[in-house]
Design an enzyme around this catalytic site. Structure first.
Site, short mmCIF file in Angstrom:
data_model
loop_
_atom_site.label_atom_id
_atom_site.label_comp_id
_atom_site.label_asym_id
_atom_site.label_seq_id
_atom_site.Cartn_x
_atom_site.Cartn_y
_atom_site.Cartn_z
N HIS A 127 0.86 -1.19 0.00
CA HIS A 127 0.00 0.00 0.00
C HIS A 127 0.90 1.24 0.00
O HIS A 127 1.73 1.43 0.89
CB HIS A 127 -0.94 -0.01 1.21
CG HIS A 127 -2.07 -0.97 1.02
ND1 HIS A 127 -2.65 -1.66 2.06
CD2 HIS A 127 -2.74 -1.34 -0.11
CE1 HIS A 127 -3.63 -2.42 1.58
NE2 HIS A 127 -3.70 -2.25 0.26
N ALA A 128 0.70 2.06 -1.03
CA ALA A 128 1.64 3.14 -1.33
C ALA A 128 1.85 4.10 -0.16
O ALA A 128 2.98 4.49 0.14
CB ALA A 128 1.14 3.90 -2.56
N ARG A 129 0.77 4.50 0.52
CA ARG A 129 0.88 5.55 1.53
C ARG A 129 1.43 5.07 2.86
O ARG A 129 1.73 5.87 3.74
CB ARG A 129 -0.51 6.17 1.74
CG ARG A 129 -1.53 5.18 2.30
CD ARG A 129 -2.94 5.74 2.19
NE ARG A 129 -3.96 4.78 2.59
CZ ARG A 129 -5.25 4.97 2.44
NH1 ARG A 129 -5.68 6.09 1.88
NH2 ARG A 129 -6.12 4.07 2.84
N GLU A 130 1.58 3.76 3.04
CA GLU A 130 1.98 3.21 4.33
C GLU A 130 3.51 3.19 4.43
O GLU A 130 4.14 2.14 4.46
CB GLU A 130 1.34 1.83 4.51
CG GLU A 130 -0.18 1.92 4.48
CD GLU A 130 -0.91 0.58 4.32
OE1 GLU A 130 -0.26 -0.48 4.39
OE2 GLU A 130 -2.14 0.61 4.11
N ARG A 157 -3.25 4.82 -2.19
CA ARG A 157 -3.11 3.47 -1.63
C ARG A 157 -2.81 2.39 -2.69
O ARG A 157 -2.01 1.49 -2.48
CB ARG A 157 -4.44 3.13 -0.93
CG ARG A 157 -4.67 1.67 -0.59
CD ARG A 157 -6.06 1.51 0.02
NE ARG A 157 -6.47 0.13 0.15
CZ ARG A 157 -6.40 -0.57 1.29
NH1 ARG A 157 -5.87 -0.03 2.37
NH2 ARG A 157 -6.82 -1.81 1.34
N ASN A 176 -3.84 -5.49 -2.55
CA ASN A 176 -4.17 -6.40 -1.46
C ASN A 176 -5.62 -6.89 -1.50
O ASN A 176 -6.17 -7.35 -0.50
CB ASN A 176 -3.87 -5.77 -0.10
CG ASN A 176 -3.57 -6.84 0.95
OD1 ASN A 176 -3.04 -7.91 0.63
ND2 ASN A 176 -3.92 -6.56 2.21
N ARG A 177 -6.23 -6.80 -2.67
CA ARG A 177 -7.51 -7.46 -2.93
C ARG A 177 -7.43 -8.24 -4.24
O ARG A 177 -8.42 -8.77 -4.70
CB ARG A 177 -8.65 -6.41 -3.06
CG ARG A 177 -8.93 -5.61 -1.81
CD ARG A 177 -9.51 -6.46 -0.68
NE ARG A 177 -9.80 -5.64 0.50
CZ ARG A 177 -8.89 -5.26 1.41
NH1 ARG A 177 -7.63 -5.67 1.29
NH2 ARG A 177 -9.23 -4.50 2.44
N HIS A 196 2.20 -3.70 6.67
CA HIS A 196 1.26 -2.58 6.45
C HIS A 196 1.31 -1.60 7.62
O HIS A 196 1.97 -1.82 8.62
CB HIS A 196 -0.18 -3.11 6.39
CG HIS A 196 -0.50 -3.93 5.19
ND1 HIS A 196 -1.32 -3.48 4.18
CD2 HIS A 196 -0.14 -5.19 4.83
CE1 HIS A 196 -1.45 -4.42 3.25
NE2 HIS A 196 -0.74 -5.48 3.62
N TYR A 246 -1.93 1.46 9.32
CA TYR A 246 -1.54 1.53 10.71
C TYR A 246 -2.59 0.80 11.53
O TYR A 246 -3.59 0.37 10.97
CB TYR A 246 -1.42 3.01 11.15
CG TYR A 246 -2.70 3.82 11.08
CD1 TYR A 246 -3.55 3.94 12.20
CD2 TYR A 246 -3.11 4.47 9.91
CE1 TYR A 246 -4.73 4.70 12.15
CE2 TYR A 246 -4.30 5.22 9.86
CZ TYR A 246 -5.08 5.32 10.98
OH TYR A 246 -6.25 6.06 10.92
N TYR A 260 -12.00 -7.32 9.89
CA TYR A 260 -13.08 -7.21 8.91
C TYR A 260 -12.81 -8.23 7.80
O TYR A 260 -11.68 -8.71 7.65
CB TYR A 260 -13.25 -5.80 8.33
CG TYR A 260 -12.00 -5.09 7.84
CD1 TYR A 260 -11.40 -5.42 6.64
CD2 TYR A 260 -11.46 -4.04 8.57
CE1 TYR A 260 -10.29 -4.74 6.17
CE2 TYR A 260 -10.33 -3.34 8.11
CZ TYR A 260 -9.75 -3.70 6.92
OH TYR A 260 -8.64 -3.02 6.46
N GLU A 278 0.20 -4.83 10.88
CA GLU A 278 -0.14 -3.39 10.77
C GLU A 278 0.70 -2.66 11.80
O GLU A 278 0.52 -2.87 13.00
CB GLU A 278 -1.63 -3.16 11.07
CG GLU A 278 -2.58 -3.91 10.15
CD GLU A 278 -2.91 -3.17 8.87
OE1 GLU A 278 -2.38 -2.07 8.64
OE2 GLU A 278 -3.71 -3.72 8.09
O1 0X9 Z 1 -7.33 -3.86 4.34
C1 0X9 Z 1 -6.18 -4.21 4.15
O2 0X9 Z 1 -5.72 -4.48 3.04
C2 0X9 Z 1 -5.22 -4.31 5.35
N1 0X9 Z 1 -5.36 -3.14 6.15
S1 0X9 Z 1 -4.83 -1.69 5.61
O3 0X9 Z 1 -5.34 -0.67 6.49
N2 0X9 Z 1 -3.26 -1.63 5.69
O4 0X9 Z 1 -5.24 -1.53 4.26
C3 0X9 Z 1 -5.59 -5.51 6.17
C4 0X9 Z 1 -5.65 -6.82 5.44
C5 0X9 Z 1 -5.72 -7.97 6.38
N3 0X9 Z 1 -6.44 -9.06 5.89
C6 0X9 Z 1 -5.88 -10.28 5.54
N4 0X9 Z 1 -4.62 -10.41 5.34
N5 0X9 Z 1 -6.67 -11.28 5.39
ZN ZN Z 2 -2.14 -1.67 4.03
#
Ligand code: 0X9
Ligand code: ZN
Length: 430
Positions: free
Chosen positions: A182-185, A240, A256-257, A308, A310, A359, A389
């Site tokens: 994630h770019a901003r992290e 991001r 990350n999706r 990642h 925060y 989540y 995180e």
């Molecule tokens: O949402 C995300 O991609 C991560 N949090 S962030 O605030 N850095 O964007 C958390 C992802 C965690 N989920 C899994 N690895 N399953």
């Molecule tokens: Zn992240």
């Protein structure tokens, strides 16, 4: 005469270009706010609210079990659902542009003073790439700099770095680090650099490090999202995703999706304008394709950490289902142990939990590390996949002051020692 004049202009232009600051934010955040939404005790309320936030395309910044931080852009306030949702929340940053302007000013003053040592400042893509190349030269018996494991849409290299000692077995199991997805992290990439340097510089003097580097090889992608990271320096500090132009006018896929693990099955968006846009198909993005090919080429990987910020969390599988993984007891012990190792250094509290307790997320890197596609070609092992995180819990958020790079690195170094020692003793068999 004419040639001389042209040359003079060219020299002057070059001088101006090299004097330009590396950090030039062009995107402003006027009229934007960040809210902190406290959750009630009922999980049903949490999920309903979370779904609304995703549906409205709001930008989620940080989250614990107690609250979620959400950024609302100016135009989004026009939507009654958003206004209604945010009326139930507290204001964390009433004037995001003012907060960012103050942080920029401090950051630029520090950078221009050039007083800081390497780990006391954040660095550009080019600076970081050169630093890893130098590090491989300094530790040439241990380390290899890989100029490119593949390129991005904008033509940047995803460079990589591997290191181990020359003692021990010929083929060692691997520990995979993926940083700055994630770019901003920004603290993500900085922490990876700190931990790597600490491992290399204490081999031979720290018994635990010596044993670890004799037993495993570290395989690192220091900047998993080069285009996005460059964009946070040149245009938008709060970007991001990657910089895929998409169709329809909104750029960026949330890397990350995008991994091929329960891709598109919840906790991500099919809208290119969303900050959690999953992309058109699983593994569609070059950065993801390059990372998975590199992971597979390095089998067996026994542990993988995706770094990642925060919120100070240590997240274990799964993100896509509430069911425990078959290795829940071991993964929980690993996560809880890292939490304790971190706490012992500077007293900072991280929470260790299953990812979905935070989540739902699908198509994430760390679920992919642990998941079926990675395991198929992993020489009989299953990588313990974690998302960490880093600091803080929202005071500075993504703009964690550079003074916190070293303390963050120090506590994570201890977490890494615990993680790797435990996995060497007890790797997860597929
Ligand atoms: O949402 C995300 O991609 C991560 N949090 S962030 O605030 N850095 O964007 C958390 C992802 C965690 N989920 C899994 N690895 N399953
Ligand atoms: Zn992240």
């Amino acid at each position: 005469m004419r040639t001389a004049a042209v040359l003079a202009v060219a020299v002057a232009l070059l001088a101006v270009a090299s004097a330009l600051p590396a950090y030039t934010r062009t995107v402003r955040y006027d009229g934007e706010k960040v809210f902190r939404c406290q959750f009630g005790p009922q999980r049903a309320v949490n999920s309903a609210m979370y779904r609304l936030i995703i549906d409205q395309g709001l930008d989620i910044w940080g989250r614990t079990e107690d609250y979620i931080d959400v950024r609302v852009k100016k135009a989004q306030f026009a939507e009654p659902t958003v206004r209604n949702l945010m009326s139930r929340c507290d204001v964390l940053h009433a004037d995001l542009e003012a907060v960012m302007a103050e942080a920029d000013a401090k950051f630029l003053a520090r950078r221009e003073a050039k007083k800081a040592e390497w780990f006391e400042d954040y660095h550009t893509y080019d600076e970081i790439k050169a630093w890893y190349e130098d590090l491989a030269n300094t530790y040439s018996d241990f380390a290899t700099f890989i100029d490119s494991i593949g390129t991005t849409l904008e033509g940047r290299d995803q460079f990589a770095f591997t290191f181990t000692s020359s003692n021990g077995t010929a083929l060692k199991p691997k520990i995979f680090f993926q940083c700055q997805i994630h770019a901003r992290e920004w603290i993500s990439g900085a922490t990876c650099g700190y931990v790597i340097n600490e491992l290399l510089s204490t081999y031979g003097s720290n018994d635990e490090v010596t044993a670890i580097l004799d037993a495993v090889e570290f395989v690192v992608i220091p900047i998993q999202n080069p285009d996005g990271y460059a964009y946070t320096w040149s245009n938008d500090r709060l970007w991001r995703k990657n910089r895929n132009p998409n169709t329809g006018g909104c750029a960026g896929v949330d890397l990350n999706r995008n991994y091929n693990d329960h891709w598109g099955q919840g906790g991500s968006s099919s809208s290119p304008c969303s900050d959690t846009y999953m992309g058109p198909s699983a593994n569609s993005e070059l950065e993801v394709q390059n990372a998975i090919a590199f992971f597979k080429a390095n089998a067996p990987v026994i542990g993988g950490i995706d770094w990642h910020s925060y919120s100070q969390l240590i997240l274990r599988p799964y993100g896509w289902t509430r069911n425990d993984s078959p290795d829940e007891a071991q993964l929980k012990a690993l996560g809880d142990g890292m939490r304790e190792a971190i706490r012992e250094v500077h007293g900072v509290s991280y929470t260790s939990q299953k990812s979905i307790e935070l989540y739902t997320t699908t198509g994430t890197a760390s679920d992919w590390f642990y998941g079926e596609e990675a395991t198929e070609t992993n020489d009989g092992y299953r990588a313990a996949g974690f998302t960490i995180e880093l600091r803080d819990t929202g005071r500075y958020g993504f703009e964690l002051p550079a003074e916190q790079i070293i303390p963050t690195g120090e506590e994570c170094f201890q977490a890494v020692l615990f993680f790797v020692s435990e996995l060497v003793a007890n790797p997860i068999k597929a």
